[in-house]
Design a protein around this motif. Structure first.
Motif, PDB file in Angstrom:
ATOM      1  N   LEU A  49      27.388  82.117  66.376  1.00 40.94           N
ATOM      2  CA  LEU A  49      28.471  81.172  66.641  1.00 40.94           C
ATOM      3  C   LEU A  49      29.229  80.899  65.350  1.00 40.94           C
ATOM      4  CD1 LEU A  49      26.561  80.661  69.100  1.00 40.94           C
ATOM      5  CD2 LEU A  49      27.444  78.350  69.080  1.00 40.94           C
ATOM      6  N   PRO A  50      30.541  80.810  65.443  1.00 39.39           N
ATOM      7  CA  PRO A  50      31.329  80.522  64.246  1.00 39.39           C
ATOM      8  C   PRO A  50      31.110  79.098  63.737  1.00 39.39           C
ATOM      9  CG  PRO A  50      32.738  80.581  66.187  1.00 39.39           C
ATOM     10  CD  PRO A  50      31.367  81.003  66.623  1.00 39.39           C
ATOM     11  N   ALA A  51      30.742  78.195  64.620  1.00 42.82           N
ATOM     12  CA  ALA A  51      30.534  76.794  64.246  1.00 42.82           C
ATOM     13  C   ALA A  51      29.087  76.597  63.800  1.00 42.82           C
ATOM     14  CB  ALA A  51      30.839  75.880  65.430  1.00 42.82           C
ATOM     15  N   ARG A  52      28.896  75.739  62.829  1.00 46.00           N
ATOM     16  CA  ARG A  52      27.551  75.381  62.388  1.00 46.00           C
ATOM     17  C   ARG A  52      27.075  74.209  63.228  1.00 46.00           C
ATOM     18  NH1 ARG A  52      26.778  79.745  61.410  1.00 46.00           N
ATOM     19  NH2 ARG A  52      27.882  80.773  59.745  1.00 46.00           N
ATOM     20  N   LEU A  53      25.872  74.343  63.748  1.00 46.84           N
ATOM     21  CA  LEU A  53      25.306  73.305  64.612  1.00 46.84           C
ATOM     22  C   LEU A  53      24.190  72.582  63.888  1.00 46.84           C
ATOM     23  CD1 LEU A  53      25.003  75.347  67.932  1.00 46.84           C
ATOM     24  CD2 LEU A  53      26.928  73.968  67.152  1.00 46.84           C
ATOM     25  N   ASP A  54      24.048  71.290  64.174  1.00 45.04           N
ATOM     26  CA  ASP A  54      22.931  70.551  63.596  1.00 45.04           C
ATOM     27  C   ASP A  54      21.650  71.021  64.294  1.00 45.04           C
ATOM     28  OD1 ASP A  54      22.258  68.858  65.934  1.00 45.04           O
ATOM     29  OD2 ASP A  54      24.145  67.823  65.490  1.00 45.04           O
ATOM     30  N   PRO A  55      20.480  70.755  63.705  1.00 44.51           N
ATOM     31  CA  PRO A  55      19.219  71.260  64.261  1.00 44.51           C
ATOM     32  C   PRO A  55      18.972  70.884  65.724  1.00 44.51           C
ATOM     33  CG  PRO A  55      18.851  70.449  62.044  1.00 44.51           C
ATOM     34  CD  PRO A  55      20.266  70.071  62.422  1.00 44.51           C
ATOM     35  N   GLU A  56      19.328  69.670  66.119  1.00 41.96           N
ATOM     36  CA  GLU A  56      19.110  69.271  67.514  1.00 41.96           C
ATOM     37  C   GLU A  56      19.965  70.120  68.469  1.00 41.96           C
ATOM     38  OE1 GLU A  56      20.028  65.794  70.738  1.00 41.96           O
ATOM     39  OE2 GLU A  56      20.249  65.285  68.614  1.00 41.96           O
ATOM     40  N   MET A  57      21.232  70.322  68.100  1.00 47.29           N
ATOM     41  CA  MET A  57      22.123  71.108  68.955  1.00 47.29           C
ATOM     42  C   MET A  57      21.701  72.584  68.969  1.00 47.29           C
ATOM     43  SD  MET A  57      24.454  70.312  70.982  1.00 47.29           S
ATOM     44  CE  MET A  57      26.006  69.493  70.889  1.00 47.29           C
ATOM     45  N   ARG A  58      21.227  73.090  67.862  1.00 46.48           N
ATOM     46  CA  ARG A  58      20.713  74.474  67.816  1.00 46.48           C
ATOM     47  C   ARG A  58      19.533  74.630  68.773  1.00 46.48           C
ATOM     48  NH1 ARG A  58      21.876  78.221  64.021  1.00 46.48           N
ATOM     49  NH2 ARG A  58      19.750  79.049  64.121  1.00 46.48           N
ATOM     50  N   ASN A  59      18.625  73.657  68.754  1.00 45.90           N
ATOM     51  CA  ASN A  59      17.469  73.708  69.655  1.00 45.90           C
ATOM     52  C   ASN A  59      17.911  73.650  71.115  1.00 45.90           C
ATOM     53  OD1 ASN A  59      15.573  73.934  67.632  1.00 45.90           O
ATOM     54  ND2 ASN A  59      15.245  71.726  67.474  1.00 45.90           N
ATOM     55  N   ARG A  60      18.874  72.802  71.404  1.00 49.26           N
ATOM     56  CA  ARG A  60      19.387  72.702  72.785  1.00 49.26           C
ATOM     57  C   ARG A  60      20.012  74.028  73.214  1.00 49.26           C
ATOM     58  NH1 ARG A  60      22.985  67.432  73.321  1.00 49.26           N
ATOM     59  NH2 ARG A  60      23.167  68.236  75.440  1.00 49.26           N
ATOM     60  N   LEU A  61      20.830  74.609  72.334  1.00 48.11           N
ATOM     61  CA  LEU A  61      21.465  75.890  72.656  1.00 48.11           C
ATOM     62  C   LEU A  61      20.414  76.980  72.834  1.00 48.11           C
ATOM     63  CD1 LEU A  61      23.849  77.754  73.110  1.00 48.11           C
ATOM     64  CD2 LEU A  61      24.108  77.918  70.607  1.00 48.11           C
ATOM     65  N   GLN A  62      19.416  77.012  71.979  1.00 49.33           N
ATOM     66  CA  GLN A  62      18.340  78.004  72.104  1.00 49.33           C
ATOM     67  C   GLN A  62      17.684  77.912  73.475  1.00 49.33           C
ATOM     68  OE1 GLN A  62      17.258  80.422  69.892  1.00 49.33           O
ATOM     69  NE2 GLN A  62      15.841  81.090  71.483  1.00 49.33           N
TER      70      GLN A  62
END
Length: 138
Positions: free
Chosen positions: A102-115
């Motif tokens: 993803l071009p946008a950097r996500l915070d750890p919580e949002m990364r986990n949700r996306l995963q």
């Protein structure tokens, strides 16, 4: 008593074109499958195995796009890559690694949700919980 889950049957048709080329038709769309020249084809289309892996990558991509749209995360530049190798006895795809960039950097919580969302894609779930497959002659 267990509730029955209503399912919908889907279908597509694969037809021989020439050489080792095959055409896949579904919902009015057509896909050309072929083999590399060294395998007797003309390299005019993806192989069935490439299409199989592309299905997983496309499904992960769809789930990534929907997640980003839902959370107002930019999707311009979003890219999915997939790598695979083969295993033997029986000959098959042995491992597949899919990565979403993803071009946008996500915070750890949002990364986990996306995963977690990406792992729920229909093709991934179909591989994790294999369907019953039958192959026969008409």
């Amino acid at each position: 008593m267990a509730k029955s889950i209503e399912t919908r049957k889907e279908s597509l048709t694969v037809s021989w074109i020439e050489g080792v080329q095959l055409g896949v038709e579904v919902r009015g769309h057509r896909l050309l499958l072929d083999q590399p020249v060294e395998e007797g084809g003309r390299d005019a289309g993806m192989t069935p195995v490439e299409t199989f892996v592309a299905s997983l990558g496309g499904c992960v991509g769809y789930f990534a796009v929907k997640f980003c749209q839902r959370h107002k995360i930019p999707t311009v530049g979003l890219k999915i890559t997939a790598e695979w190798d083969y295993a033997e006895r029986p000959h098959r795809v042995g491992t597949i690694a899919v990565h979403a960039d993803l071009p946008a950097r996500l915070d750890p919580e949002m990364r986990n949700r996306l995963q977690r969302v990406l792992e729920t894609c229909t093709i991934h779930q179909s591989l994790a919980h294999p369907p019953r497959v039958s192959v026969g002659l008409l």
